[in-house]
Design a protein around this motif. Sequence first.
Motif, PDB file in Angstrom:
ATOM      1  N   ALA A 273       0.853  -1.152  -0.062  1.00 30.28           N
ATOM      2  CA  ALA A 273      -0.080   0.164  -0.260  1.00 30.28           C
ATOM      3  C   ALA A 273       0.718   1.259   0.134  1.00 30.28           C
ATOM      4  CB  ALA A 273      -0.895  -0.082   1.102  1.00 30.28           C
ATOM      5  N   PRO A 274       1.720   1.452  -1.151  1.00 28.21           N
ATOM      6  CA  PRO A 274       2.718   2.355  -0.957  1.00 28.21           C
ATOM      7  C   PRO A 274       1.719   3.548  -1.568  1.00 28.21           C
ATOM      8  CG  PRO A 274       3.284   1.083  -2.802  1.00 28.21           C
ATOM      9  CD  PRO A 274       2.155   0.439  -2.043  1.00 28.21           C
ATOM     10  N   PHE A 275       2.179   4.949  -1.095  1.00 27.68           N
ATOM     11  CA  PHE A 275       1.708   6.141  -1.703  1.00 27.68           C
ATOM     12  C   PHE A 275       2.655   7.420  -1.587  1.00 27.68           C
ATOM     13  CE2 PHE A 275      -1.398   9.646  -2.171  1.00 27.68           C
ATOM     14  CZ  PHE A 275      -2.194   9.104  -3.065  1.00 27.68           C
ATOM     15  N   TYR A 276       2.658   8.071  -2.655  1.00 22.24           N
ATOM     16  CA  TYR A 276       3.672   9.141  -2.900  1.00 22.24           C
ATOM     17  C   TYR A 276       3.044  10.363  -2.099  1.00 22.24           C
ATOM     18  CZ  TYR A 276       6.631   7.562  -6.564  1.00 22.24           C
ATOM     19  OH  TYR A 276       7.574   6.989  -7.539  1.00 22.24           O
ATOM     20  N   LYS A 281       8.781  13.831  -2.287  1.00 23.00           N
ATOM     21  CA  LYS A 281      10.386  13.400  -1.542  1.00 23.00           C
ATOM     22  C   LYS A 281      10.309  12.153  -0.915  1.00 23.00           C
ATOM     23  CE  LYS A 281      11.841  18.341  -0.923  1.00 23.00           C
ATOM     24  NZ  LYS A 281      12.917  18.232  -1.615  1.00 23.00           N
ATOM     25  N   TYR A 282       9.032  11.643  -0.698  1.00 20.39           N
ATOM     26  CA  TYR A 282       8.925  10.342   0.388  1.00 20.39           C
ATOM     27  C   TYR A 282       7.772   9.473  -0.172  1.00 20.39           C
ATOM     28  CZ  TYR A 282       6.667  13.357   3.597  1.00 20.39           C
ATOM     29  OH  TYR A 282       5.674  14.408   4.314  1.00 20.39           O
ATOM     30  N   ILE A 283       7.641   8.120   0.108  1.00 15.30           N
ATOM     31  CA  ILE A 283       6.530   7.473   0.118  1.00 15.30           C
ATOM     32  C   ILE A 283       6.167   6.743   1.469  1.00 15.30           C
ATOM     33  CG2 ILE A 283       6.038   5.304  -0.657  1.00 15.30           C
ATOM     34  CD1 ILE A 283       8.134   5.698  -3.059  1.00 15.30           C
ATOM     35  N   ILE A 284       4.874   6.767   1.633  1.00 16.66           N
ATOM     36  CA  ILE A 284       4.372   6.188   3.016  1.00 16.66           C
ATOM     37  C   ILE A 284       3.873   4.848   2.495  1.00 16.66           C
ATOM     38  CG2 ILE A 284       1.903   7.080   2.855  1.00 16.66           C
ATOM     39  CD1 ILE A 284       2.115   7.611   5.677  1.00 16.66           C
ATOM     40  N   PHE A 285       3.958   3.834   3.431  1.00 19.43           N
ATOM     41  CA  PHE A 285       3.525   2.630   3.216  1.00 19.43           C
ATOM     42  C   PHE A 285       3.162   1.975   4.276  1.00 19.43           C
ATOM     43  CE2 PHE A 285       7.998   2.121   3.934  1.00 19.43           C
ATOM     44  CZ  PHE A 285       8.289   0.933   4.687  1.00 19.43           C
ATOM     45  N   ALA A 286       2.502   0.984   4.414  1.00 18.73           N
ATOM     46  CA  ALA A 286       2.151  -0.146   5.448  1.00 18.73           C
ATOM     47  C   ALA A 286       2.958  -1.369   5.596  1.00 18.73           C
ATOM     48  CB  ALA A 286       0.678  -0.579   5.574  1.00 18.73           C
ATOM     49  N   PRO A 321      -2.583   4.069   3.549  1.00 17.27           N
ATOM     50  CA  PRO A 321      -2.487   5.578   3.691  1.00 17.27           C
ATOM     51  C   PRO A 321      -2.310   6.617   2.470  1.00 17.27           C
ATOM     52  CG  PRO A 321      -0.483   4.551   3.719  1.00 17.27           C
ATOM     53  CD  PRO A 321      -1.391   3.291   3.637  1.00 17.27           C
ATOM     54  N   VAL A 322      -3.190   7.717   2.497  1.00 17.66           N
ATOM     55  CA  VAL A 322      -3.072   8.420   1.366  1.00 17.66           C
ATOM     56  C   VAL A 322      -2.871   9.980   2.052  1.00 17.66           C
ATOM     57  CG1 VAL A 322      -4.479   7.353  -0.243  1.00 17.66           C
ATOM     58  CG2 VAL A 322      -5.610   8.882   1.445  1.00 17.66           C
TER      59      VAL A 322
END
Length: 361
Positions: A273-276, A281-286, A321-322
């Motif tokens: 579940a990655p999201f920019y 500059k970075y990616i959020i993920f679970a 996450p978004v």
Amino acid sequence: MRNFIQITSCGLLLPLVFLTTANASAIDFITDEQQLSVKEKRAGEAYYRADAKWMIYQAEVADDNPFYQIFLKNINSGAVQQVSPGTGKTTCAWVHPMQEKVLFSSTHEDAQAKAKMVAEIERRKSGEQKSYAWDYDEFYDIYETDFSGGNIKNLTKTLGYDAEASWSPDGKLIAFASNRRAYSDELSDEEAALFKTNPASMIDIYIMNADGSNVKRLTHTESYDGGPFFSPDGKRIVWRRFSESGREAEIFTMNIDGSDQKQITRLNVMSWAPFYHPSGKYIIFATNLHGHRNFELYIVDVDGQKEPVRVTDKEGFDGLPVFTPDGNHITWTSDRTPEKKGLLFHGNWNHAKALESLSLK
């Protein structure tokens, strides 16, 4: 394919391997947390239009349909309207960046859609317990419709699992996941046996024009590549790739033509579940780095050069996450509820702290 809280179609829960990553107080990242969804039986996977005026998500609401349907929320008024047909299964919605159109996957054209709904209702009534696994229904197609749910158009019209779609920032392209080649190509005996055992093994990332034309396959593996999203500048795609065993997943990025495929995480667990972030500059993920059923949110720089940093710290599931288009807020799915069912949560996002924690400017 979320299991224990039955979220959606784009991830999996599997065994744990402990590693050490950089840590920071979750309080520094998310503040003023609030639960967005209340009336739904379960809800998740929310996304925003580029102007932040609309949010689309999936939820189970009606008693006569045990599967998700797609809902559109007006952020200013709070009004919610269903945009999917109401029959069969749906998943993985998206809002067009500029026009009043939405994108989602659905099985409503399956002749057995209603029968499958009834069967699932009866199964639940019987109290039958079974290990949850995402259903790669071959009748999933990707549909476009207007904000009223009218003028619905099938963009894929191909047997096989077509889902997990998103528009590019300019609205000209759609990235999606599909195992269509298992139904259209001639498979070797080994491939056919693998697909029978694991339908996800044939899922790859594809890209096509917004009208469904010029379909191109971007990944070529014997493992599940899925959950693609475009970078804020539209030049790259982020996705998660499962290991061939299906027990781990890592975050990857690539150019939109499929070149320069780059592994971003190396945690050897289930990271998905990655999201920019809109800054690019970075990616959020679970990831379930801290326990098989304990999914937490992490951030990592877009090049995968820094150690991932932990964002949440609560037992249970935090995922999907978004960020809002301005990058100042975050919406995610969590089971931090008394009933332990997945619902939507929202909070302020500390972008400055995120940059600091990853040593980014």
